[in-house]
Design a protein around this motif. Structure first.
Motif, PDB file in Angstrom:
ATOM      1  N   LYS A  29       0.837  -1.192   0.000  1.00  0.00           N
ATOM      2  CA  LYS A  29       0.000   0.000   0.000  1.00  0.00           C
ATOM      3  C   LYS A  29       0.872   1.242   0.000  1.00  0.00           C
ATOM      4  N   ASN A  30       0.475   2.188  -0.836  1.00  0.00           N
ATOM      5  CA  ASN A  30       1.268   3.398  -0.998  1.00  0.00           C
ATOM      6  C   ASN A  30       0.820   4.460   0.007  1.00  0.00           C
ATOM      7  N   ILE A  31       1.137   4.235   1.280  1.00  0.00           N
ATOM      8  CA  ILE A  31       0.648   5.124   2.347  1.00  0.00           C
ATOM      9  C   ILE A  31       1.570   6.316   2.587  1.00  0.00           C
ATOM     10  N   ASN A  32       2.735   6.345   1.945  1.00  0.00           N
ATOM     11  CA  ASN A  32       3.707   7.403   2.217  1.00  0.00           C
ATOM     12  C   ASN A  32       3.951   8.315   1.015  1.00  0.00           C
ATOM     13  N   SER A  33       2.967   8.402   0.092  1.00  0.00           N
ATOM     14  CA  SER A  33       3.179   9.206  -1.114  1.00  0.00           C
ATOM     15  C   SER A  33       3.483  10.666  -0.770  1.00  0.00           C
ATOM     16  N   HIS A  34       2.891  11.170   0.312  1.00  0.00           N
ATOM     17  CA  HIS A  34       3.102  12.571   0.680  1.00  0.00           C
ATOM     18  C   HIS A  34       4.522  12.834   1.177  1.00  0.00           C
ATOM     19  N   ARG A  35       5.236  11.771   1.519  1.00  0.00           N
ATOM     20  CA  ARG A  35       6.605  11.954   2.030  1.00  0.00           C
ATOM     21  C   ARG A  35       7.562  12.413   0.932  1.00  0.00           C
ATOM     22  N   THR A  36       7.139  12.315  -0.310  1.00  0.00           N
ATOM     23  CA  THR A  36       8.016  12.714  -1.418  1.00  0.00           C
ATOM     24  C   THR A  36       7.948  14.215  -1.695  1.00  0.00           C
ATOM     25  N   ALA A  37       7.037  14.928  -1.039  1.00  0.00           N
ATOM     26  CA  ALA A  37       6.940  16.381  -1.228  1.00  0.00           C
ATOM     27  C   ALA A  37       8.200  17.053  -0.682  1.00  0.00           C
ATOM     28  N   LYS A  38       8.753  17.986  -1.478  1.00  0.00           N
ATOM     29  CA  LYS A  38       9.981  18.665  -1.075  1.00  0.00           C
ATOM     30  C   LYS A  38       9.669  20.040  -0.487  1.00  0.00           C
ATOM     31  N   GLU A  39      10.455  20.394   0.530  1.00  0.00           N
ATOM     32  CA  GLU A  39      10.354  21.743   1.090  1.00  0.00           C
ATOM     33  C   GLU A  39      11.287  22.632   0.272  1.00  0.00           C
ATOM     34  N   ARG A  40      10.702  23.402  -0.647  1.00  0.00           N
ATOM     35  CA  ARG A  40      11.487  24.191  -1.598  1.00  0.00           C
ATOM     36  C   ARG A  40      11.777  25.594  -1.058  1.00  0.00           C
ATOM     37  N   GLU A  41      12.892  26.148  -1.527  1.00  0.00           N
ATOM     38  CA  GLU A  41      13.212  27.533  -1.220  1.00  0.00           C
ATOM     39  C   GLU A  41      12.773  28.467  -2.333  1.00  0.00           C
ATOM     40  N   LYS A  42      12.488  27.893  -3.520  1.00  0.00           N
ATOM     41  CA  LYS A  42      12.057  28.706  -4.654  1.00  0.00           C
ATOM     42  C   LYS A  42      11.077  27.903  -5.492  1.00  0.00           C
ATOM     43  N   MET A  43      10.490  28.548  -6.471  1.00  0.00           N
ATOM     44  CA  MET A  43       9.500  27.950  -7.348  1.00  0.00           C
ATOM     45  C   MET A  43      10.075  26.732  -8.075  1.00  0.00           C
ATOM     46  N   SER A  44       9.238  25.707  -8.284  1.00  0.00           N
ATOM     47  CA  SER A  44       9.690  24.502  -8.974  1.00  0.00           C
ATOM     48  C   SER A  44      10.006  24.799 -10.438  1.00  0.00           C
ATOM     49  N   TYR A  45      10.863  23.964 -11.007  1.00  0.00           N
ATOM     50  CA  TYR A  45      11.286  24.156 -12.400  1.00  0.00           C
ATOM     51  C   TYR A  45      10.111  24.080 -13.378  1.00  0.00           C
ATOM     52  N   PRO A  46       9.184  23.096 -13.273  1.00  0.00           N
ATOM     53  CA  PRO A  46       8.058  23.072 -14.213  1.00  0.00           C
ATOM     54  C   PRO A  46       7.198  24.329 -14.162  1.00  0.00           C
ATOM     55  N   THR A  47       6.950  24.849 -12.956  1.00  0.00           N
ATOM     56  CA  THR A  47       6.146  26.067 -12.854  1.00  0.00           C
ATOM     57  C   THR A  47       6.874  27.247 -13.470  1.00  0.00           C
ATOM     58  N   ARG A  48       8.196  27.337 -13.269  1.00  0.00           N
ATOM     59  CA  ARG A  48       8.964  28.427 -13.899  1.00  0.00           C
ATOM     60  C   ARG A  48       8.868  28.354 -15.415  1.00  0.00           C
ATOM     61  N   LEU A  49       8.963  27.133 -15.963  1.00  0.00           N
ATOM     62  CA  LEU A  49       8.857  26.967 -17.414  1.00  0.00           C
ATOM     63  C   LEU A  49       7.497  27.431 -17.933  1.00  0.00           C
ATOM     64  N   LEU A  50       6.446  26.990 -17.265  1.00  0.00           N
ATOM     65  CA  LEU A  50       5.095  27.355 -17.698  1.00  0.00           C
ATOM     66  C   LEU A  50       4.850  28.849 -17.551  1.00  0.00           C
ATOM     67  N   LEU A  51       5.412  29.432 -16.506  1.00  0.00           N
ATOM     68  CA  LEU A  51       5.270  30.870 -16.285  1.00  0.00           C
ATOM     69  C   LEU A  51       5.981  31.647 -17.386  1.00  0.00           C
TER      70      LEU A  51
END
Length: 286
Positions: free
Chosen positions: A4-26
């Protein structure tokens, strides 16, 4: 072994800046209108986009769990599908298809450096987390060794007035689309026999249900389950008929597989006993 994939939320990163995909789309000016970051994790992209004056909402089942109650012009979904198993992925596609405005666009970002699917110990949290490669049947607008971004619009929107894709598009009112997965979609029947009457249709144009692959059949039935739950919540029917017409003798009038989901209500007919047996009226009673 973890199943069971009960820890999927553990992969979320605490970022200091905007993610690369969002920067590209922006940079490409693709984030427009009312926007949603679906699976926003700890919410850094939402914070940064709001600071730029953008109308953006964040949703994450673990960190920002208030599910949206409106639809959006643009939806971002970054690195979510890679940490979900197949049924969870399908559910996310369905949810985003319902949250997207007709004519809006969603962007799915997926990692491309994952070589083997499975559970592994997270290097920070030391718990079992799941990762898998993901390929989507949508237009790819960016790709490098580590990232691919897909652009999604409703199947009905993209195929308006294209009867070569499906005879349903000759007379379909596309705004009636009510759900979509990678290989099938759903909309309200234009001539409903009851409130909420819905059709589920595979994207591949074949007339005979039994010509569909097992994978396509399974996708249709998974979508039926999702649609049924929504119908129950919205209309609260007392029962259902689920049916497929196959061939002229079976009553099929449109040569593209479609599965009827017909909500039933107490008192909608005098004698409901027999249900689908009523396709041959003299055989309904037993």
């Amino acid at each position: 072994m973890t199943t069971k994939n009960i820890n999927s939320h553990r992969t979320a990163k605490e970022r200091e800046k905007m993610s690369y995909p969002t920067r590209l789309l922006l940079e490409k000016k693709l984030i427009r209108g009312k926007s949603l970051d679906f699976g926003c994790g700890l919410g850094k992209d939402v914070e940064e986009l709001k600071a730029k004056g953008m109308d953006i909402t964040g949703y994450d089942p673990h960190y920002f769990p208030d599910y949206p109650d409106k639809t959006f012009d643009t939806i971002l979904c970054h690195y979510v599908l890679n940490v979900l198993q197949s049924q969870e992925q399908a559910r996310v596609l369905y949810q985003i298809s319902k949250l997207l405005k007709f004519g809006g666009k969603a962007y799915f970002s997926v990692r491309r450096e994952i070589t083997k699917a499975g559970f592994r110990t997270h290097f920070v949290h030391k718990v079992q987390t799941y990762q898998t490669n993901v390929i989507l049947p949508f237009e790819s607008i960016f790709k490098n060794d580590n990232l691919e971004i897909y652009e999604y619009q409703h199947y009905c929107y993209l195929n308006q007035n294209k009867p070569e894709v499906s005879p349903f598009f000759e007379r379909l009112e596309p705004k009636e689309q009510v759900g979509e997965l990678a290989s099938c979609f759903a909309f309200r029947d234009k001539f409903p026999v009851s409130e909420g009457h819905t059709l589920v249709i595979p994207k591949r144009k074949v007339s005979d249900y039994f010509e569909l692959s097992f994978r396509e059949q399974s996708a249709c039935w998974f979508l039926i389950n999702l649609i049924k739950a929504d119908l129950q919540d919205r209309f609260n029917p007392d029962g259902f008929n689920i049916g497929i017409n196959i061939g002229e003798a079976g009553g099929q009038s449109i040569p593209h597989v479609h599965i009827h989901i017909i909500p039933r209500y107490t008192g909608d007919v005098k004698h409901p006993r027999g249900g689908v047996r009523g396709v041959i009226p003299g055989k309904k009673e037993y």
